[in-house]
Design an enzyme around this catalytic site. Structure first.
Site, PDB file in Angstrom:
ATOM      1  N   HIS A 296       0.814  -1.208   0.000  1.00  0.00           N
ATOM      2  CA  HIS A 296       0.000   0.000   0.000  1.00  0.00           C
ATOM      3  C   HIS A 296       0.844   1.253   0.000  1.00  0.00           C
ATOM      4  O   HIS A 296       0.537   2.228  -0.676  1.00  0.00           O
ATOM      5  CB  HIS A 296      -0.944   0.013   1.188  1.00  0.00           C
TER       6      HIS A 296
ATOM      7  N   GLU B 178      17.375 -13.953 -30.568  1.00  0.00           N
ATOM      8  CA  GLU B 178      17.970 -13.954 -29.241  1.00  0.00           C
ATOM      9  C   GLU B 178      18.952 -15.108 -29.044  1.00  0.00           C
ATOM     10  O   GLU B 178      19.608 -15.208 -28.027  1.00  0.00           O
ATOM     11  CB  GLU B 178      16.881 -14.000 -28.160  1.00  0.00           C
TER      12      GLU B 178
ATOM     13  N   ASP C   1      18.359 -11.909 -23.660  1.00  0.00           N
ATOM     14  CA  ASP C   1      18.797 -13.285 -23.867  1.00  0.00           C
ATOM     15  C   ASP C   1      19.958 -13.370 -24.850  1.00  0.00           C
ATOM     16  O   ASP C   1      20.862 -14.176 -24.663  1.00  0.00           O
ATOM     17  CB  ASP C   1      17.631 -14.163 -24.341  1.00  0.00           C
TER      18      ASP C   1
ATOM     19  N   CYS D 299      13.761  -5.076 -28.715  1.00  0.00           N
ATOM     20  CA  CYS D 299      12.805  -4.991 -27.625  1.00  0.00           C
ATOM     21  C   CYS D 299      13.410  -5.364 -26.266  1.00  0.00           C
ATOM     22  O   CYS D 299      12.707  -5.583 -25.317  1.00  0.00           O
ATOM     23  CB  CYS D 299      11.590  -5.874 -27.912  1.00  0.00           C
TER      24      CYS D 299
END
Lengths: 615, 95
Positions: free
Chosen positions: A217, A460, A484, A531
């Site tokens: 919280h 990758e 990767d 990406c």
């Protein structure tokens, strides 16, 4: 975006109590809400279990003890209702206020209410003891929950119990939080929603707590109040004392107790920089990613994994989704998501981004992550094992269902399909053949799908780079998954503490692999995207632009700064710098080159949000 | 007098991306105040009262989980529908 301290006069330049005692105690926690806060500590004390009195009741004491408990619960509920009505719906916490309703309901909950009365009546425990026992039992039930968010809710029942205990023990149920002096930095073991709901925003410069993660919280509230916060500091509530001067840096997770004036000054500057910077950056998010010399060659998109993240991506200026990780749909459940469930998620992401492209990556996990029917948990090298496309080709039922859902959703926007971990041509051809079968199946059922959906592969595995020219004939685009690719190319497990220092984005080998892909893309006329995390680090932007990347997809929060850099750069200078970088021999040299160049080129904008800026 | 005492039930999927979390649980318990019937939620053999926030949270119903909702008593059909809407709704996803 308003920063915590904008418009407030610094008061920490005249520390009194600790004036002669600049301890500069440095603590490191989790930065969960950005910005710098400098102020005076107010420690919010929590009731500890140990001080709760325990005695065994005589039989005749049981009924009055039950009434005492019932009346304490009633008082606690009245307090919460009172807090709720006082803060009203215009409160900056907005729709988080519901959590106070949750607490009121917890007080009435049978498990708590009847459970405690039962402990009083049958175990003859006094009310405090019974409450504390009941709460402990309920909290331990939450221990078995795997979902982080639901697990965190154990704290809610703890707070509710504490409120009742305070009333029973005659301690004021309200913490000091509603009567804070100005310039407060709130320090606590943990903060309850009732505490945070009463905070006067203008008096608080930040939060620092022992407990809590990104979904606690404190973190949620701090972000919605746009206040800096550091959680997970473990012992700060014991180390810091009310009145101490403290610096908290919600970006880096650094907390400094009783800093010397020089340190305060340094962070003051950082604070000012940060708030100006945040304001100016958001403006850049809304602008197109055009270089100074007018090149619009690159598309800036966001990586997301939840449908909910679309909003934040759009707010920060994404021009599409460069990577929609679909794993979230599959994980944390005991069965597989149905075609319709998947379809709904893909449709939403596509629809909200229309007409911008959305690249959906097919399932990219190892078999051990899926709960159903795949027994690959005993692999010695999971990173080199049955995962991603290999798993999908092994479990074609899963793959086909996902492809069906993606194809059906493809008519709702600009859809691109991304196949992860392709390492040879056969894998790609097999995947495409299955895709064709699925298309034929849908067509025969009369289902609509886009005939033009582009298919690409996630590059990758180093082998894919080596045969990129062969793969290029069968795909519409490449997307480089740097995380990767670097791990496989450098043979480094990033999470292995002994070797992680060797993981280097700017290793010449990595840059050469990327250059090789880009060259193949350019020669064959297919788009090359990136990406991985590398794409979102501003340091790498000139070189990625210089190489000629077509799309950079990143964490949404990085988009404004990346766009800013792009808008201030020209393609010529990027190409020139890239050439220089390729003449270097080590990652360190390249790093120094880029950092030196960017510092010179963007003297006022350089890396305000980076840890190194404060060193 | 005809009172619907038959148990009616329906199997539903958790629509919210965060699962059956605090806000949805709170709304379910609050909604139950308008009904006199008995409503339970059942997942993986664990059955909890729709009037207990704790019970609902402890179901640990993650997104896409299947939940069997059972209702018995007056207005059980309406109660079942309302609880069903809250479970399946994807809108209340604000933590």
């Amino acid at each position: 975006m308003k920063n915590s301290t904008t418009g407030n006069e610094p008061k920490t330049s005249d520390p009194t109590a600790s004036a002669n005692n600049y301890t500069n105690i440095l603590l490191k926690g989790l930065g969960v809400s950005g910005g710098v806060g400098i102020g005076q500590v107010v420690v919010i004390e929590r009731l500890t279990e140990e001080i709760c009195p325990r005695w065994v009741l005589k039989p005749e004491e049981i009924p009055p003890e039950i009434s005492r408990f019932e009346s304490a619960v009633k008082t606690a509920a009245d307090h919460l209702k009172d807090i709720k009505s006082r803060i009203g719906s215009h409160h900056p916490l907005g729709n988080h206020i519901y959590i106070l309703d949750t607490h009121i309901l917890l007080l009435e909950d049978r498990m708590f209410f009847e459970g405690t009365k039962n402990a009083i009546a049958s175990e003859r425990q006094n009310a405090e003891w019974a409450v504390s026992e009941t709460i402990t039992k309920i909290m331990s039930a939450f221990d078995t929950i795997e979902d982080d968010y639901l697990k965190e809710r154990a704290r809610d029942i703890h707070f509710v119990g504490e409120r009742v205990l305070r009333i029973l023990m005659g301690i004021s149920p309200e913490s000091k939080i509603h009567q804070l002096p100005p310039n407060s930095v709130i320090v606590a073991h943990d903060l309850s929603p009732a505490d945070t709901a009463q905070i006067k925003r203008e008096r608080v410069f930040g939060f620092a707590t022992d407990m809590g993660g990104k979904t606690s919280h404190t973190a949620i509230i701090a972000r919605s109040l746009k206040l800096p916060a550091v959680t997970g500091l473990e012992r700060i509530s014991k180390i810091a004392q009310t009145g101490d001067t403290v610096i908290i840096d919600g970006s880096t997770g650094v907390v400094i107790i009783n800093p010397d004036p020089e340190m305060v000054l340094r962070y003051r500057q950082r604070q000012e920089l940060y708030s100006k910077y945040q304001q100016s950056l958001m403006t850049y998010g809304r602008l197109p990613a055009v270089t100074r010399d007018g090149s619009r060659s690159v598309r800036i998109s966001a990586n997301i994994e939840l449908v909910d993240e679309i909003e934040i991506a759009l707010n920060h200026g994404s021009e599409g989704i460069g990577l929609f990780r679909t794993e979230y749909l599959f994980l944390g459940r005991r069965d597989l998501p149905s075609e319709d469930q998947q379809f709904e998620a893909y449709r939403q992401v596509l629809g909200h981004n229309r007409p911008n492209p959305v690249t959906i990556r097919t399932l990219d996990v190892g078999g051990d992550k899926l709960a159903v029917g795949i027994n690959s948990s005993h692999e010695a090298n999971p990173a080199l094992g049955l995962r991603a496309i290999r798993l999908c080709l092994e479990r074609r039922d899963i793959f086909r269902t996902q492809l069906r859902a993606i194809l059906r959703a493809s008519v709702h926007g600009n859809c691109r399909l991304l196949l992860p971990m392709i390492s040879c041509l056969t894998e790609l051809q097999t995947s495409r053949a299955i895709l064709d079968e699925v298309k034929a199946e849908l067509a025969s059922e009369g289902q609509e799908f886009s005939q033009r959906m582009k298919v690409g592969i996630l590059v990758e595995v180093p082998a894919a780079v080596a045969i990129a020219d062969l793969l290029a004939r069968e795909v519409d685009f490449f997307s480089i998954g740097t995380n990767d690719l670097i791990q496989y190319a450098l043979a480094i497990d990033r999470v292995n503490e002994h070797v992680s220092y060797l993981y280097d984005t700017l290793h010449p080998a990595v840059l050469r692999l990327i250059r090789q892909i880009v060259h193949v893309g350019q020669a064959t006329g297919i788009e090359v995207a990136m990406c991985g995390e590398m794409a979102g680090d501003p340091l790498n932007i000139p070189i990625l632009m210089g190489l000629g990347m077509d799309e950079l997809s990143m964490n949404a929060l990085s988009i404004p700064i990346v766009k800013k850099f792009i808008r201030l750069l020209s393609m010529d200078e990027c190409r020139e710098l890239t050439q220089k970088a390729f003449q270097m021999q080590t990652a360190q040299e390249i790093h120094n080159l880029l950092e030196g160049w960017i510092r010179g080129r963007f003297p006022t904008d350089y890396f305000v949000d980076q840890p190194s800026a404060s060193q | 007098m005809m009172v619907e005492e038959k148990i009616i039930e329906e199997t539903l999927m958790v629509g919210n991306q965060l699962g059956l979390h605090a806000r949805v649980a709170t709304m379910i318990v609050q909604a139950m105040r308008n009904y006199g019937c008995k409503v339970t939620l059942c997942k993986d053999g664990v059955e909890v009262d729709a009037r207990s926030v704790l019970g609902l949270l402890l179901l640990a119903a993650t997104p896409g989980s299947e939940i069997v909702v059972k209702a018995q008593g007056p207005d059980s059909r309406q109660a079942l529908e309302e609880v069903g809407r809250l479970i399946q709704n994807e809108e209340f996803d604000n933590r």
